[in-house]
Design a protein around this motif. Sequence first.
Motif, PDB file in Angstrom:
ATOM      1  N   ILE A  30      -3.207 -16.588 -52.604  1.00  0.00           N
ATOM      2  CA  ILE A  30      -3.463 -15.251 -52.191  1.00  0.00           C
ATOM      3  C   ILE A  30      -3.362 -15.037 -50.834  1.00  0.00           C
TER       4      ILE A  30
ATOM      5  N   ILE B  96     -11.779 -12.822 -46.819  1.00  0.00           N
ATOM      6  CA  ILE B  96     -11.066 -13.867 -47.659  1.00  0.00           C
ATOM      7  C   ILE B  96     -11.031 -14.941 -47.375  1.00  0.00           C
TER       8      ILE B  96
ATOM      9  N   THR C 288     -14.365  -8.653 -50.618  1.00  0.00           N
ATOM     10  CA  THR C 288     -12.933  -8.667 -50.210  1.00  0.00           C
ATOM     11  C   THR C 288     -12.222  -7.607 -50.647  1.00  0.00           C
TER      12      THR C 288
ATOM     13  N   GLU D 284     -10.844  -0.111 -46.536  1.00  0.00           N
ATOM     14  CA  GLU D 284      -9.923   0.171 -45.324  1.00  0.00           C
ATOM     15  C   GLU D 284      -8.741   0.583 -45.520  1.00  0.00           C
ATOM     16  N   ARG D 285      -8.271   0.398 -46.854  1.00  0.00           N
ATOM     17  CA  ARG D 285      -6.782   1.042 -46.983  1.00  0.00           C
ATOM     18  C   ARG D 285      -7.025   2.179 -47.744  1.00  0.00           C
TER      19      ARG D 285
ATOM     20  N   ALA E  53      -0.744 -12.427 -48.824  1.00  0.00           N
ATOM     21  CA  ALA E  53      -1.193 -11.349 -48.163  1.00  0.00           C
ATOM     22  C   ALA E  53      -0.954 -11.540 -46.636  1.00  0.00           C
TER      23      ALA E  53
ATOM     24  N   ILE F 227      -7.088 -12.444 -59.381  1.00  0.00           N
ATOM     25  CA  ILE F 227      -8.067 -13.797 -59.203  1.00  0.00           C
ATOM     26  C   ILE F 227      -9.495 -13.651 -59.733  1.00  0.00           C
TER      27      ILE F 227
ATOM     28  N   MET G 150      -0.466  -7.438 -44.665  1.00  0.00           N
ATOM     29  CA  MET G 150      -1.467  -6.165 -45.153  1.00  0.00           C
ATOM     30  C   MET G 150      -2.836  -6.337 -44.776  1.00  0.00           C
ATOM     31  N   LEU G 151      -3.467  -7.506 -44.507  1.00  0.00           N
ATOM     32  CA  LEU G 151      -4.959  -7.462 -44.280  1.00  0.00           C
ATOM     33  C   LEU G 151      -5.623  -6.912 -42.996  1.00  0.00           C
ATOM     34  N   THR G 152      -6.454  -6.202 -43.206  1.00  0.00           N
ATOM     35  CA  THR G 152      -7.227  -5.377 -42.151  1.00  0.00           C
ATOM     36  C   THR G 152      -8.110  -6.571 -41.785  1.00  0.00           C
TER      37      THR G 152
ATOM     38  N   TRP H  11      -4.221  -6.874 -55.651  1.00  0.00           N
ATOM     39  CA  TRP H  11      -3.778  -8.415 -55.281  1.00  0.00           C
ATOM     40  C   TRP H  11      -5.020  -9.222 -55.515  1.00  0.00           C
TER      41      TRP H  11
ATOM     42  N   ASP I 164     -10.988  -4.387 -49.082  1.00  0.00           N
ATOM     43  CA  ASP I 164      -9.440  -3.881 -48.742  1.00  0.00           C
ATOM     44  C   ASP I 164      -9.298  -2.669 -49.349  1.00  0.00           C
TER      45      ASP I 164
END
Lengths: 213, 213
Positions: free
Chosen positions: B47, B65, A68, A75-76, B51, A47, B56-58, A43, A72
């Motif tokens: 964005i 972000i 960022t 962590e995921r 999100a 950008i 979905m953001l940790t 995502w 992402d």
Amino acid sequence: MRGLLIAFEGIDGSGKSSQAVLLKDWIEMRRDVYLTEWNSSEWIHDIIKEAKKKNMLTSITFSLIHATDFSDRYERYILPMLKSGFVVICDRYVYTAYARDVVRNVDFDWVKRLYSFAIKPNFTFYIRVTPEIALERIRKAKRKIKPQEAGIDILGEIPLEEGFLKYQSRIVEIYDKIAKEESNFITIDGNRPLKDVQIDIRKILGEYIDNSL
Amino acid sequence: MRGLLIAFEGIDGSGKSSQAVLLKDWIEMRRDVYLTEWNSSEWIHDIIKEAKKKNMLTSITFSLIHATDFSDRYERYILPMLKSGFVVICDRYVYTAYARDVVRNVDFDWVKRLYSFAIKPNFTFYIRVTPEIALERIRKAKRKIKPQEAGIDILGEIPLEEGFLKYQSRIVEIYDKIAKEESNFITIDGNRPLKDVQIDIRKILGEYIDNSL
């Protein structure tokens, strides 16, 4: 942490991505392995691409948007996979950010602190090539130099090959500095055939991959 | 720096955005003024919205972000405008990030360092209201509580009003802590009519706005 974290670093054209893929193929037959590339978070990726095209990112923003993206993925994917015992291979890790941000005059300590949430790799293979060799390879592969590989945002509109040599030389300088500071860095001479480089890497990793950690 | 940087901070429903707009109207007749809101960078805004929707953001990614959005506005608008003598009013500044990140267990010092590129405001008006008063105002205005105002990502799916009170109480705690640390913070009792609050603010700013700095 049950897994193993392996990072590859090096300038564009150093062959580090090929090395990462070759290593993945080899490990795959022995352990669960996951390969992740820089700038690949679904995502955020688009950008970054748009912003780069428009050349609209200032240094700090450039730095933060990449952080960022990394965070992402970290962590995921990276962290959970390490926790469940995977070998995680990162084609570029935080050191890429160090180098690219510092050539853009971002404070080195600030960048280090920014990425302090990320654990250190067990091994970082720094595939060191001269910018001239890298350029030679790109020419042979008949692929075009991308504007960002020629540091267009900081060097301006000079011929791409000239920009490439200048920009990548600066990156090498910073990588060399990091290599001295970071105990996980293993500098590998990348000015050699792909196969020879890969043999060296597999030799170093051998015992860590074959034995479950 | 020839301009003047004024920030507004406070929880959702504190009335700080109304205060910022009223102040802008007043300054406009005296000086060049520019008002900027949190999360408003054109290319990052969508964005963040997406999100957040997907939850979905940790924590670290959430933090980064927003820092990216801020940095973009800071380097492209806030700083250049200050340099050319504008009064810049920020509806939320870095302290919003401090508070929101810290309630999400991000290390306080890390966040401070992250935003260390941003200059301190000349004045930060912290419009302090109790979460109960803020909720009362939202009810009266018949507007819905947004999920993020109820801290849904950290408190889970509890009733929105309950979430609002809990989440905003935590934010107030951190704001109160920052207010003690930051010499540019001016705590204003926001549990009063809009007009009274604005009068206080204009009194404090009077001499700085009327005299060209």
